[in-house]
Each structure stands twice: as C-alpha cells, then as structure tokens.
Design a protein around this motif. Structure first.
Motif, mmCIF file in Angstrom:
data_model
loop_
_atom_site.group_PDB
_atom_site.id
_atom_site.type_symbol
_atom_site.label_atom_id
_atom_site.label_comp_id
_atom_site.label_asym_id
_atom_site.label_seq_id
_atom_site.Cartn_x
_atom_site.Cartn_y
_atom_site.Cartn_z
ATOM 1 N N THR A 220 0.849 -1.177 0.000
ATOM 2 C CA THR A 220 0.000 0.000 0.000
ATOM 3 C C THR A 220 0.892 1.237 0.000
ATOM 4 O OG1 THR A 220 -0.077 -0.037 2.418
ATOM 5 C CG2 THR A 220 -1.860 -1.153 1.247
ATOM 6 N N LEU A 221 0.455 2.268 -0.710
ATOM 7 C CA LEU A 221 1.228 3.501 -0.798
ATOM 8 C C LEU A 221 0.530 4.586 -0.002
ATOM 9 C CD1 LEU A 221 2.121 3.475 -4.605
ATOM 10 C CD2 LEU A 221 3.518 2.708 -2.685
ATOM 11 N N SER A 222 1.308 5.379 0.702
ATOM 12 C CA SER A 222 0.741 6.440 1.519
ATOM 13 C C SER A 222 1.530 7.722 1.323
ATOM 14 C CB SER A 222 0.769 6.043 3.001
ATOM 15 O OG SER A 222 0.440 7.148 3.820
ATOM 16 N N ALA A 223 0.804 8.825 1.208
ATOM 17 C CA ALA A 223 1.445 10.130 1.090
ATOM 18 C C ALA A 223 2.142 10.520 2.390
ATOM 19 C CB ALA A 223 0.402 11.183 0.721
ATOM 20 N N ARG A 224 1.908 9.747 3.460
ATOM 21 C CA ARG A 224 2.504 10.078 4.756
ATOM 22 C C ARG A 224 3.819 9.346 4.996
ATOM 23 N NH1 ARG A 224 -2.789 10.537 8.755
ATOM 24 N NH2 ARG A 224 -4.210 11.402 7.207
ATOM 25 N N GLU A 225 4.301 8.626 3.990
ATOM 26 C CA GLU A 225 5.549 7.891 4.130
ATOM 27 C C GLU A 225 6.728 8.676 3.560
ATOM 28 O OE1 GLU A 225 4.703 4.324 2.012
ATOM 29 O OE2 GLU A 225 3.548 3.427 3.666
ATOM 30 N N HIS A 226 7.919 8.151 3.754
ATOM 31 C CA HIS A 226 9.136 8.706 3.161
ATOM 32 C C HIS A 226 9.122 8.446 1.663
ATOM 33 C CE1 HIS A 226 13.598 9.305 2.780
ATOM 34 N NE2 HIS A 226 13.432 8.412 1.826
ATOM 35 N N HIS A 227 9.348 9.485 0.861
ATOM 36 C CA HIS A 227 9.385 9.338 -0.590
ATOM 37 C C HIS A 227 10.611 10.049 -1.148
ATOM 38 C CE1 HIS A 227 5.353 7.599 -1.289
ATOM 39 N NE2 HIS A 227 4.983 8.325 -0.255
ATOM 40 N N ARG A 228 11.444 9.291 -1.857
ATOM 41 C CA ARG A 228 12.563 9.864 -2.603
ATOM 42 C C ARG A 228 12.623 9.151 -3.948
ATOM 43 N NH1 ARG A 228 11.919 12.326 1.276
ATOM 44 N NH2 ARG A 228 13.420 13.260 2.737
ATOM 45 N N PRO A 229 12.476 9.868 -5.037
ATOM 46 C CA PRO A 229 12.337 11.319 -5.061
ATOM 47 C C PRO A 229 10.993 11.758 -4.488
ATOM 48 C CG PRO A 229 11.988 10.438 -7.253
ATOM 49 C CD PRO A 229 12.461 9.295 -6.409
ATOM 50 N N ALA A 230 10.997 12.962 -3.939
ATOM 51 C CA ALA A 230 9.775 13.519 -3.382
ATOM 52 C C ALA A 230 8.925 14.080 -4.522
ATOM 53 C CB ALA A 230 10.111 14.620 -2.387
ATOM 54 N N MET A 231 7.645 14.234 -4.265
ATOM 55 C CA MET A 231 6.737 14.691 -5.314
ATOM 56 C C MET A 231 5.584 15.475 -4.713
ATOM 57 S SD MET A 231 5.138 10.934 -6.071
ATOM 58 C CE MET A 231 6.729 10.197 -5.680
ATOM 59 N N ASN B 115 -3.639 39.518 2.105
ATOM 60 C CA ASN B 115 -2.648 38.578 1.579
ATOM 61 C C ASN B 115 -3.156 37.993 0.269
ATOM 62 O OD1 ASN B 115 -0.887 38.323 4.170
ATOM 63 N ND2 ASN B 115 -2.969 37.973 4.892
ATOM 64 N N ARG B 116 -2.245 37.729 -0.631
ATOM 65 C CA ARG B 116 -2.625 37.053 -1.869
ATOM 66 C C ARG B 116 -2.155 35.606 -1.890
ATOM 67 N NH1 ARG B 116 -1.211 39.993 -7.261
ATOM 68 N NH2 ARG B 116 0.743 40.511 -6.196
ATOM 69 N N ILE B 117 -1.102 35.309 -1.114
ATOM 70 C CA ILE B 117 -0.621 33.928 -1.069
ATOM 71 C C ILE B 117 -0.219 33.559 0.356
ATOM 72 C CG2 ILE B 117 0.203 33.993 -3.456
ATOM 73 C CD1 ILE B 117 3.079 34.119 -2.344
ATOM 74 N N ASP B 118 -0.237 32.297 0.628
ATOM 75 C CA ASP B 118 0.261 31.703 1.872
ATOM 76 C C ASP B 118 1.302 30.685 1.410
ATOM 77 O OD1 ASP B 118 0.752 30.172 4.119
ATOM 78 O OD2 ASP B 118 -1.345 29.718 4.555
ATOM 79 N N ALA B 119 2.564 31.142 1.278
ATOM 80 C CA ALA B 119 3.539 30.286 0.610
ATOM 81 C C ALA B 119 4.948 30.470 1.162
ATOM 82 C CB ALA B 119 3.542 30.567 -0.897
ATOM 83 N N ALA B 120 5.749 29.418 1.016
ATOM 84 C CA ALA B 120 7.143 29.420 1.462
ATOM 85 C C ALA B 120 7.972 28.553 0.536
ATOM 86 C CB ALA B 120 7.249 28.920 2.899
ATOM 87 N N LEU B 121 9.297 28.795 0.553
ATOM 88 C CA LEU B 121 10.246 28.059 -0.287
ATOM 89 C C LEU B 121 11.214 27.270 0.577
ATOM 90 C CD1 LEU B 121 11.283 30.820 -2.872
ATOM 91 C CD2 LEU B 121 9.972 28.759 -3.377
ATOM 92 N N VAL B 122 11.504 26.036 0.141
ATOM 93 C CA VAL B 122 12.473 25.184 0.827
ATOM 94 C C VAL B 122 13.526 24.774 -0.189
ATOM 95 C CG1 VAL B 122 12.825 22.999 2.040
ATOM 96 C CG2 VAL B 122 10.713 24.313 2.398
ATOM 97 N N GLU B 123 14.789 25.062 0.101
ATOM 98 C CA GLU B 123 15.854 24.649 -0.805
ATOM 99 C C GLU B 123 16.127 23.160 -0.620
ATOM 100 O OE1 GLU B 123 20.408 25.852 -2.176
ATOM 101 O OE2 GLU B 123 19.405 26.975 -0.578
ATOM 102 N N VAL B 124 16.127 22.428 -1.730
ATOM 103 C CA VAL B 124 16.322 20.976 -1.690
ATOM 104 C C VAL B 124 17.327 20.576 -2.757
ATOM 105 C CG1 VAL B 124 13.989 20.549 -0.820
ATOM 106 C CG2 VAL B 124 14.398 20.564 -3.277
ATOM 107 N N ASP B 125 17.836 19.366 -2.651
ATOM 108 C CA ASP B 125 18.721 18.817 -3.672
ATOM 109 C C ASP B 125 17.888 18.358 -4.861
ATOM 110 O OD1 ASP B 125 21.025 19.208 -2.159
ATOM 111 O OD2 ASP B 125 20.785 17.285 -1.129
ATOM 112 N N ALA B 126 18.335 18.729 -6.057
ATOM 113 C CA ALA B 126 17.570 18.405 -7.265
ATOM 114 C C ALA B 126 17.323 16.914 -7.419
ATOM 115 C CB ALA B 126 18.282 18.953 -8.501
ATOM 116 N N TRP B 127 18.276 16.086 -6.996
ATOM 117 C CA TRP B 127 18.126 14.635 -7.178
ATOM 118 C C TRP B 127 16.990 14.065 -6.356
ATOM 119 C CZ3 TRP B 127 18.395 11.289 -3.090
ATOM 120 C CH2 TRP B 127 18.991 11.749 -1.911
ATOM 121 N N GLN B 128 16.523 14.823 -5.348
ATOM 122 C CA GLN B 128 15.442 14.329 -4.493
ATOM 123 C C GLN B 128 14.061 14.651 -5.040
ATOM 124 O OE1 GLN B 128 16.152 14.330 -0.044
ATOM 125 N NE2 GLN B 128 17.164 16.228 -0.586
ATOM 126 N N THR B 129 13.981 15.300 -6.205
ATOM 127 C CA THR B 129 12.712 15.854 -6.657
ATOM 128 C C THR B 129 12.139 15.131 -7.867
ATOM 129 O OG1 THR B 129 13.700 17.469 -8.184
ATOM 130 C CG2 THR B 129 13.535 18.100 -5.870
#
Length: 344
Positions: A117-128, A210-224
C-alpha cells in the motif's frame, strides 16, 4: 479476451498460494515448477501433494494477462504475466523454471518487486507533489510542487507559509522534514527553509490583504520529481481559474480528490488559531465526482490542477470547518510573488 488465455491465467494463479499446503494442490502443467524465493525456493509438484510448509509469498506476488515483452519491445502477443519480487537467473533456480507456456499461452516473468500500500505520509525519494511535509517543530502539511528561480540550477519545494514557516515565526535555514514529524519523519530532513511571503494579521488586514500563503524550501535536485502523487506528471503551463473548472488535487490527508471551482475571485478571512488574515483573489473549490471532501486539515499546500490536463491552477491554503469548501491561492500569484517558475 480468448477463453484459453483466461484459463491459463486461472491455472497460473496457483503460484500465489502461500499458506502451508497440507491438503495438496495439483498443478496441471505436467512438470514441477520451482520459483526462487530469496535464498530458498518453492516447489509446486504436479505428481502429488506438497508436504513442506513453505510459503510462496516471498517471491511470486501477482499473476495476470498482458502483452508479452521481448528484448524490451512489445510483441503484440498476449501472455500470462507472473510478477515476482526478484527475477533470478536460470542457474540460480534449482529444478524447472516457470514453464514457457501454460495451456498453450506464453508466460512472461516480470520483476515488479513487492506490491505494498502507498501512503502520502511515508518517506518518498524522489519527493513529489502531494506528500507529507513539515517544519521540524512539528507542523504538518502537503508538498505543493518544485520550482526554480531564474536561470539558477537550485531547486525549491513550495508549500504553505503556515506549514513550512510557522506563520512567519521560523528562521531561514530551519530544517524541513519529509514526511513531517507527525507522520514519523522526526530525523528525516528533506531541505532547509529558504524564504516565505509574510502573512499579515494586523487590524489593518482588510486594507493589507494577503494574496498567497507560501514558502520556499531549498532541496537537492536529485530528491525531486515533477509528478503528482497518484496522478501523474505535472503540466508546467499554469492556468488561471474560472467558474465551473473541473480540478483535482493530491494531498497528505485526503489523497486524490476531484472538485469544481465555484468562485474564482473570492476575498475571505482565514483564521490561524488566534490570528486572522484576509486573503484576496482566492478561489473556492467544492468536491465533485462523488468525493465527500476536496481537502481537509493537513492538505494545505496541495497543488490544484485542471482535471485531465494536470495544468496547475492553485495551491490549497485552507477550508471551511465542515470541509465542504476549500480555499486556494492562484498559482499565477504564487509563482509571481515568490519569483519562481515550475520545474520542468
């Protein structure tokens, strides 16, 4: 589908038998069949009952019918597909292999790995898009999408401020987890908080919305990955919302759901605990297609896409207490204000 193919598939289903066989199962292929199971193997004998309490579930995990593939190419020939955890070399399997054909129908052994079974609450690499993410302090939400800034090679994960930047209280460089700490990712650092659009909560909020509720997280490209969990690849061409637009989203809490944009230009008050901010030029989405909810708590950050094309339309930032109505930022505003573009 020809009856002989269905009959062959049904015969092959005996490979899935995994409980100790004391009563005996006869396999009508005329030969004993041995399939590798890790360092051991399982024998299906056609000449009498099985007496060893051995299990097959360790390797054979599925039986079906599909077009046979030879040398990486589709052949146009239907076959009985036998899905295994590990496809072992012939010499590693003692005794006869899965027969080349069953009831005159060719077989194809496919290394699929174990089905789980797949769950969005698990560890995923690459992340999506659509999986659990949160600030190390314990917040929980959904990863929206990946983006780039200008011509830079750096990749950023985009999600909600209230999830990733803790309502402006976080610090640049803070650890972001995937999955969130609540979902078991206490030590599973995914990236570092890079920046966010400040949310305003003062008494002049109606004059400074406010127009957006948003933030940026720097990640390694290989994880995406530019994939939406459970849906497919994101179409990188954003779309402005319109009334009656059919949409969908994948989120940490409610998974893949479908909805309709019922108000593409709403100004709404959104409460965050004891603080309330005004969000202007948002969209309201209601569930459709038999779904009871479009989003719930923990889905904040989910990318909203046009159903069918998967073109980004918005990003979930909240919803009504009864979960009937979801509110989302316009994706064009998210990209413009953060100064990023969708990763391709």
């Amino acid at each position: 589908m020809p009856k002989r193919v269905l009959a062959a598939r049904q015969e092959a289903e005996q490979l899935l038998i995994w409980e100790p066989l004391s009563a005996g199962i006869r396999v009508g292929w005329g030969l004993p069949v041995t399939v590798g199971v890790g360092d051991s193997e399982m024998l299906l004998a056609s000449d009498g009952p099985l007496t060893e309490p051995t299990a097959m579930a360790g390797n054979v995990v599925g039986v079906g019918v599909r077009e046979k593939i030879t040398a990486g190419r589709l052949t146009g020939q239907p076959c009985v597909a036998v899905y295994v955890v590990h496809k072992l070399p012939d010499l590693a399997v003692e005794g006869p292999l899965v027969p080349k054909e069953i009831e005159g129908v060719a077989t194809d052994v496919i290394e699929s790995g174990e089905f789980v079974t797949l769950s969005a609450r698990e560890h995923h690499r690459p992340a999506m898009s659509g999986i659990s993410v949160g600030h190390y302090s314990g917040t929980t939400g959904t990863l929206g999408f990946f983006a780039r800034r200008g011509t830079s090679h750096e990749v950023y994960a985009v999600g909600c401020n209230h999830v990733l930047a803790c309502l402006n209280k976080a610090r640049k460089g803070d650890a972001v987890l995937q999955p969130s700490a609540h979902d078991g990712g206490v030590d599973d650092q995914f990236g570092r908080l890079d920046g966010w659009e400040e949310l305003r909560f003062d008494w002049r909020r109606i004059l400074r919305p406010n127009r957006i509720d948003a933030a940026l997280v720097e990640v390694d490209a290989w994880q995406t990955s530019t994939t939406i969990f459970g849906a497919g690849p994101i179409n990188p061409n954003p779309l402005d919302p319109r009334e009656h637009l059919p949409v969908m989203k994948s989120g940490r809490s409610t998974g893949l759901t479908h909805g309709i944009v019922t108000d593409p230009m709403v100004t709404a008050k959104v409460r965050h605990g004891l603080q309330t901010g005004v969000m202007r030029k948002q969209m309201i989405i209601e569930p459709s297609g038999g779904d009871q909810y479009f989003s719930k708590r923990g889905d904040s950050g989910s990318l909203v896409v046009e159903a069918g094309t998967l073109r980004p339309v918005g990003m979930i930032c909240g919803g009504s207490a009864q979960y009937r109505y979801s509110i989302a930022n316009r994706i064009t505003y998210v990209l413009e204000i953060l100064g990023v573009s969708l990763q391709r």
